[in-house]
Design a protein around this motif. Structure first.
Motif, short mmCIF file in Angstrom:
data_model
loop_
_atom_site.label_atom_id
_atom_site.label_comp_id
_atom_site.label_asym_id
_atom_site.label_seq_id
_atom_site.Cartn_x
_atom_site.Cartn_y
_atom_site.Cartn_z
N ARG A 53 0.84 -1.19 0.00
CA ARG A 53 0.00 0.00 0.00
C ARG A 53 0.88 1.25 0.00
O ARG A 53 0.62 2.20 -0.71
CB ARG A 53 -0.92 -0.03 1.22
CG ARG A 53 -1.95 1.07 1.22
CD ARG A 53 -3.02 0.91 2.30
NE ARG A 53 -2.52 0.52 3.59
CZ ARG A 53 -2.74 -0.67 4.17
NH1 ARG A 53 -3.45 -1.58 3.55
NH2 ARG A 53 -2.25 -0.97 5.34
N ARG A 54 1.95 1.23 0.78
CA ARG A 54 2.85 2.36 0.85
C ARG A 54 3.50 2.62 -0.50
O ARG A 54 3.61 3.74 -0.95
CB ARG A 54 3.92 2.11 1.91
CG ARG A 54 4.58 3.36 2.37
CD ARG A 54 5.44 3.16 3.60
NE ARG A 54 4.83 2.21 4.52
CZ ARG A 54 5.50 1.28 5.18
NH1 ARG A 54 6.80 1.18 5.05
NH2 ARG A 54 4.89 0.46 6.00
N VAL A 55 3.94 1.57 -1.17
CA VAL A 55 4.57 1.72 -2.47
C VAL A 55 3.56 2.28 -3.47
O VAL A 55 3.88 3.16 -4.26
CB VAL A 55 5.15 0.37 -2.97
CG1 VAL A 55 5.58 0.48 -4.41
CG2 VAL A 55 6.31 -0.04 -2.09
N LEU A 56 2.33 1.79 -3.44
CA LEU A 56 1.31 2.29 -4.34
C LEU A 56 1.04 3.76 -4.09
O LEU A 56 0.84 4.53 -5.02
CB LEU A 56 0.01 1.49 -4.21
CG LEU A 56 0.07 0.06 -4.74
CD1 LEU A 56 -1.24 -0.66 -4.42
CD2 LEU A 56 0.33 0.05 -6.23
N GLU A 57 1.05 4.15 -2.83
CA GLU A 57 0.84 5.56 -2.52
C GLU A 57 1.96 6.41 -3.09
O GLU A 57 1.72 7.47 -3.63
CB GLU A 57 0.75 5.77 -1.00
CG GLU A 57 -0.54 5.23 -0.41
CD GLU A 57 -0.53 5.25 1.11
OE1 GLU A 57 0.44 5.77 1.69
OE2 GLU A 57 -1.49 4.75 1.70
N VAL A 58 3.19 5.94 -2.98
CA VAL A 58 4.32 6.68 -3.51
C VAL A 58 4.22 6.78 -5.02
O VAL A 58 4.41 7.83 -5.61
CB VAL A 58 5.66 6.02 -3.10
CG1 VAL A 58 6.82 6.62 -3.86
CG2 VAL A 58 5.87 6.15 -1.61
N GLU A 59 3.87 5.65 -5.67
CA GLU A 59 3.81 5.63 -7.12
C GLU A 59 2.64 6.45 -7.65
O GLU A 59 2.72 7.02 -8.72
CB GLU A 59 3.72 4.20 -7.63
CG GLU A 59 5.01 3.43 -7.40
CD GLU A 59 4.92 2.00 -7.87
OE1 GLU A 59 4.34 1.77 -8.94
OE2 GLU A 59 5.41 1.13 -7.16
N SER A 60 1.53 6.50 -6.93
CA SER A 60 0.36 7.21 -7.43
C SER A 60 0.30 8.65 -6.95
O SER A 60 -0.58 9.38 -7.33
CB SER A 60 -0.92 6.47 -7.01
OG SER A 60 -1.05 6.51 -5.60
N ALA A 61 1.25 9.05 -6.10
CA ALA A 61 1.26 10.43 -5.62
C ALA A 61 1.54 11.36 -6.79
O ALA A 61 2.35 11.06 -7.65
CB ALA A 61 2.33 10.61 -4.54
N PRO A 62 0.85 12.51 -6.83
CA PRO A 62 1.09 13.44 -7.94
C PRO A 62 2.51 13.98 -7.86
O PRO A 62 3.03 14.24 -6.79
CB PRO A 62 0.05 14.55 -7.71
CG PRO A 62 -0.32 14.45 -6.27
CD PRO A 62 -0.13 13.00 -5.89
N SER A 63 3.13 14.12 -9.00
CA SER A 63 4.49 14.64 -9.02
C SER A 63 4.47 16.14 -8.74
O SER A 63 3.48 16.81 -8.98
CB SER A 63 5.16 14.36 -10.36
OG SER A 63 4.45 15.03 -11.38
N ASP A 64 5.57 16.62 -8.23
CA ASP A 64 5.70 18.04 -7.94
C ASP A 64 5.71 18.79 -9.27
O ASP A 64 6.51 18.49 -10.15
CB ASP A 64 7.00 18.28 -7.18
CG ASP A 64 7.13 19.69 -6.66
OD1 ASP A 64 6.09 20.37 -6.52
OD2 ASP A 64 8.27 20.12 -6.40
N PRO A 65 4.80 19.74 -9.46
CA PRO A 65 4.77 20.44 -10.74
C PRO A 65 6.07 21.22 -10.94
O PRO A 65 6.68 21.67 -9.98
CB PRO A 65 3.57 21.38 -10.60
CG PRO A 65 3.35 21.52 -9.14
CD PRO A 65 3.82 20.24 -8.52
N PRO A 66 6.48 21.37 -12.19
CA PRO A 66 7.69 22.13 -12.45
C PRO A 66 7.57 23.54 -11.89
O PRO A 66 6.50 24.14 -11.92
CB PRO A 66 7.77 22.16 -13.98
CG PRO A 66 6.92 21.04 -14.44
CD PRO A 66 5.87 20.85 -13.40
N ASN A 67 8.66 24.04 -11.38
CA ASN A 67 8.65 25.33 -10.73
C ASN A 67 9.84 26.14 -11.21
O ASN A 67 10.99 25.74 -11.00
CB ASN A 67 8.70 25.11 -9.21
CG ASN A 67 8.54 26.36 -8.43
OD1 ASN A 67 8.97 27.44 -8.85
ND2 ASN A 67 7.95 26.26 -7.27
N ALA A 68 9.59 27.26 -11.85
CA ALA A 68 10.65 28.09 -12.41
C ALA A 68 11.59 28.62 -11.32
O ALA A 68 12.80 28.69 -11.52
CB ALA A 68 10.05 29.25 -13.19
#
Length: 150
Positions: A53-68
């Motif tokens: 479950r923890r791995v799935l949470e990490v994999e499905s977590a939204p990525s940090d949007p690019p930030n200038a």
């Protein structure tokens, strides 16, 4: 002092983020510290669902949007170290993410200049002046352009 602090924070961040990112790139799951710490725990079957479950949470977590701003901070670090080849792509990305970001545009011009890429430096400085014709440093940038164009 601030530069040392930022460098240290960057190193710590990379130490924790890099293994997870690398595992994701190779298609492997990141190592689970709870399953390797005590394999003789009372119920190993109960730890497997939670680790999955923890791995799935990490994999499905939204990525940090690019930030200038983050790109500019990282590029600043590389420029202080004298690594223009690492700074330039970060600054190019910052300019793409936030086209009217004057600091990124100026830093990109400076990075090109320090990398001895006069043509790119001139083009970048000209783009800066086109976007910000009334900038307080416009005369200084125009002099840089004239000097580089010689």
């Amino acid at each position: 002092m601030e530069a040392m602090r930022r460098g240290f924070l960057f190193a710590v961040l990379m130490a924790f983020a890099l293994p997870t990112w690398c595992a994701g790139q190779s298609g492997q799951n990141p190592p689970d510290s709870s399953s390797s710490s005590s394999s003789s725990s009372s119920s190993s079957s109960s730890s497997k669902p939670s680790s999955s479950r923890r791995v799935l949470e990490v994999e499905s977590a939204p990525s940090d949007p690019p930030n200038a701003e983050k790109d500019v901070d990282v590029a600043s670090y590389y420029m202080r170290k004298g690594d223009m080849n690492a700074a330039i792509p970060r600054l190019q990305e910052a300019v793409q993410l936030k086209p009217r970001y004057a600091k990124a545009e100026l830093m990109l011009g400076e990075a090109y200049e320090r990398a001895h890429d006069k043509d790119s430096a001139v083009k970048t400085y000209q783009a800066y002046l086109k976007q910000f014709p009334n900038a307080s440093d416009a005369k200084k940038i125009q002099k840089k352009i004239e000097k580089l164009a010689q």
